[in-house]
Design a protein around this motif. Structure first.
Motif, PDB file in Angstrom:
ATOM      1  N   UNK A 178       0.830  -1.208   0.000  1.00  0.00           N
ATOM      2  CA  UNK A 178       0.000   0.000   0.000  1.00  0.00           C
ATOM      3  C   UNK A 178       0.866   1.260   0.000  1.00  0.00           C
ATOM      4  N   UNK A 179       1.999   1.195   0.698  1.00  0.00           N
ATOM      5  CA  UNK A 179       2.918   2.347   0.711  1.00  0.00           C
ATOM      6  C   UNK A 179       3.462   2.599  -0.698  1.00  0.00           C
ATOM      7  N   UNK A 180       3.782   1.527  -1.428  1.00  0.00           N
ATOM      8  CA  UNK A 180       4.275   1.674  -2.792  1.00  0.00           C
ATOM      9  C   UNK A 180       3.205   2.293  -3.703  1.00  0.00           C
ATOM     10  N   UNK A 181       1.968   1.842  -3.535  1.00  0.00           N
ATOM     11  CA  UNK A 181       0.891   2.338  -4.391  1.00  0.00           C
ATOM     12  C   UNK A 181       0.563   3.807  -4.127  1.00  0.00           C
ATOM     13  N   UNK A 182       0.858   4.279  -2.916  1.00  0.00           N
ATOM     14  CA  UNK A 182       0.568   5.669  -2.566  1.00  0.00           C
ATOM     15  C   UNK A 182       1.705   6.616  -2.909  1.00  0.00           C
ATOM     16  N   UNK A 183       2.829   6.079  -3.375  1.00  0.00           N
ATOM     17  CA  UNK A 183       3.952   6.957  -3.754  1.00  0.00           C
ATOM     18  C   UNK A 183       3.565   7.829  -4.936  1.00  0.00           C
ATOM     19  N   UNK A 184       4.043   9.061  -4.916  1.00  0.00           N
ATOM     20  CA  UNK A 184       3.829   9.972  -6.053  1.00  0.00           C
ATOM     21  C   UNK A 184       5.137  10.686  -6.355  1.00  0.00           C
ATOM     22  N   UNK A 185       5.335  11.003  -7.640  1.00  0.00           N
ATOM     23  CA  UNK A 185       6.584  11.617  -8.069  1.00  0.00           C
ATOM     24  C   UNK A 185       6.293  12.971  -8.723  1.00  0.00           C
ATOM     25  N   UNK A 186       7.346  13.654  -9.087  1.00  0.00           N
ATOM     26  CA  UNK A 186       7.188  14.996  -9.652  1.00  0.00           C
ATOM     27  C   UNK A 186       6.492  14.960 -11.005  1.00  0.00           C
ATOM     28  N   UNK A 187       6.687  13.888 -11.741  1.00  0.00           N
ATOM     29  CA  UNK A 187       6.112  13.805 -13.081  1.00  0.00           C
ATOM     30  C   UNK A 187       5.308  12.510 -13.219  1.00  0.00           C
ATOM     31  N   UNK A 188       4.282  12.571 -14.033  1.00  0.00           N
ATOM     32  CA  UNK A 188       3.381  11.436 -14.209  1.00  0.00           C
ATOM     33  C   UNK A 188       4.053  10.261 -14.923  1.00  0.00           C
ATOM     34  N   UNK A 189       5.143  10.558 -15.626  1.00  0.00           N
ATOM     35  CA  UNK A 189       5.838   9.470 -16.327  1.00  0.00           C
ATOM     36  C   UNK A 189       6.358   8.426 -15.342  1.00  0.00           C
ATOM     37  N   UNK A 190       6.925   8.891 -14.230  1.00  0.00           N
ATOM     38  CA  UNK A 190       7.432   7.955 -13.222  1.00  0.00           C
ATOM     39  C   UNK A 190       6.287   7.288 -12.469  1.00  0.00           C
ATOM     40  N   UNK A 191       5.209   8.016 -12.267  1.00  0.00           N
ATOM     41  CA  UNK A 191       4.034   7.412 -11.626  1.00  0.00           C
ATOM     42  C   UNK A 191       3.544   6.221 -12.452  1.00  0.00           C
ATOM     43  N   UNK A 192       3.479   6.409 -13.763  1.00  0.00           N
ATOM     44  CA  UNK A 192       2.994   5.339 -14.636  1.00  0.00           C
ATOM     45  C   UNK A 192       3.983   4.171 -14.678  1.00  0.00           C
ATOM     46  N   UNK A 193       5.274   4.495 -14.642  1.00  0.00           N
ATOM     47  CA  UNK A 193       6.307   3.452 -14.647  1.00  0.00           C
ATOM     48  C   UNK A 193       6.151   2.549 -13.427  1.00  0.00           C
ATOM     49  N   UNK A 194       5.982   3.145 -12.255  1.00  0.00           N
ATOM     50  CA  UNK A 194       5.831   2.352 -11.034  1.00  0.00           C
ATOM     51  C   UNK A 194       4.517   1.582 -11.040  1.00  0.00           C
ATOM     52  N   UNK A 195       3.468   2.187 -11.580  1.00  0.00           N
ATOM     53  CA  UNK A 195       2.178   1.514 -11.637  1.00  0.00           C
ATOM     54  C   UNK A 195       2.252   0.239 -12.481  1.00  0.00           C
ATOM     55  N   UNK A 196       2.960   0.319 -13.604  1.00  0.00           N
ATOM     56  CA  UNK A 196       3.072  -0.867 -14.461  1.00  0.00           C
ATOM     57  C   UNK A 196       3.890  -1.963 -13.780  1.00  0.00           C
ATOM     58  N   UNK A 197       4.925  -1.571 -13.038  1.00  0.00           N
ATOM     59  CA  UNK A 197       5.726  -2.569 -12.313  1.00  0.00           C
ATOM     60  C   UNK A 197       4.887  -3.237 -11.215  1.00  0.00           C
TER      61      UNK A 197
END
Length: 351
Positions: A178-197
């Motif tokens: 849940x902590x990983x899923x709640x992480x947010x970054x400065x840009x949406x590109x990294x958010x999407x990268x983590x979401x796919x992983x």
């Protein structure tokens, strides 16, 4: 080509199997034969034999590998004598070690078969073979899961994201996920990268859990007696018990414990010359999956069984890894004993 029908004549066939074609070499009990390339199926070989060697007793062999045991079962259905051999058991002269072709491999197999120097490996029945496939699928998923977890942590380290100390554990808890899923970054590109992983992690994790449940349920239903005998051994959990049933099959097929230990790979590599005797660790010829599972089970057995603890302490002063292998061998001998005697394991019993 005309042949004389006789029940005393024997035909030996060495087969180098591949996906697109087979290279075969034939020889009778009297004369050497020919080299041929045929389509990769048993019926093509049967057609050739029926045409040119009517009335012969057929002996054939091929090396175990990617083609499995299906061809062996076809040959047996034809009434032939068939062997599946370990490639390491085929004697190769010095010349063949530097000149390797399909033609040479087929000739070597045919020669060794004709001379009676080949010993076939154990061929499981179809039901046990397909159960083994399910167990190995679980191992593949575990490796894939470990790879994805490593990639996610590597990505966080690369970006300088610190994982809370209480969450940074080998086992990923729901709190950490849940902590990983709640992480947010400065840009949406990294958010999407983590979401796919994380999506890949969830998918593989769900598959792994499903396979594990199916595996345990099948073994409990179809191998109930042996399954619960194995579960009585400290350190042998549901997955290890399933692994023994899938990979090793029925332990009663081994004539003695030495054969079982050799099959698993819990024997040393030995080299002797004159008065010099050298041991160099475990033999590389092993069922590596079950050897690693048994070593892991040994750690658990040491926590609960005082006999195993006493055996471990009796070797103190030696290398820890070597002692652990000795204890794993002792644990395997007890597993073999409870299956052969069909007596549940009793903790603390010396013999």
């Amino acid at each position: 080509m005309k042949t004389k029908d006789t029940t005393d004549s024997k035909l030996f066939i060495g087969i180098d199997v591949h996906k697109r074609s087979w290279k075969i070499h034939t020889a009778t009990d009297l004369f050497d034969g020919v080299d041929l390339t045929i389509p990769p199926n048993a019926y093509a070989l049967q057609k050739y034999v029926d045409k040119h060697f009517t009335g012969y007793q057929i002996y054939c062999c091929y090396e175990s590998g990617c083609c499995g045991f299906s061809h062996h079962r076809f040959f047996k259905s034809f009434g032939w004598h068939s062997l599946v051999v370990n490639p390491a058991d085929v004697h190769r002269p010095a010349k063949a070690q530097f000149q390797k072709t399909d033609k040479i491999d087929a000739r070597l197999l045919c020669r060794e078969l004709k001379d009676g120097r080949l010993q076939g490996i154990h061929v499981p029945d179809i039901e046990r073979e397909q159960l083994r496939c399910l167990f190995r699928r679980r191992n593949d998923l575990i490796k894939e899961l470990r790879k994805i977890k490593t990639q996610i942590k590597m990505q966080l380290l690369y970006l300088g994201v610190l994982i809370p100390k209480e969450l940074d554990q080998p086992h990923w808890s729901h709190k950490f996920r849940n902590w990983l899923k709640e992480l947010s970054f400065d840009y949406t590109t990294m958010d999407y990268c983590l979401q796919t992983r994380l999506a890949a992690f969830d998918f593989v994790d769900k598959q792994q859990r499903g396979v594990s449940v199916k595996l345990r349920a099948y073994c409990r239903k179809h191998y109930k007696k042996d399954y619960y005998l194995l579960r009585s051994v400290p350190g042998v959990g549901p997955i290890v018990a399933c692994g023994i049933l899938c990979e090793l099959g029925d332990l009663r097929r081994f004539k003695n414990f030495k054969q079982l230990a050799s099959y698993v790979g819990l024997i040393p590599s030995v080299h002797q010359s004159g008065d010099n005797l050298t041991t160099s660790g475990l033999t590389p010829r092993a069922n590596r999956i079950m050897r690693s599972y048994l070593v892991e089970a040994t750690w658990v057995a040491l926590r609960f069984d005082p006999v195993m603890q006493a055996y471990y302490r009796s070797h103190q002063g030696k290398d820890v890894k070597r002692i652990l292998v000795k204890v794993a061998r002792k644990l395997l001998s007890r597993i073999h004993a409870i299956i052969r005697t069909e007596t549940p394991y009793q903790i603390g019993v010396v013999s």
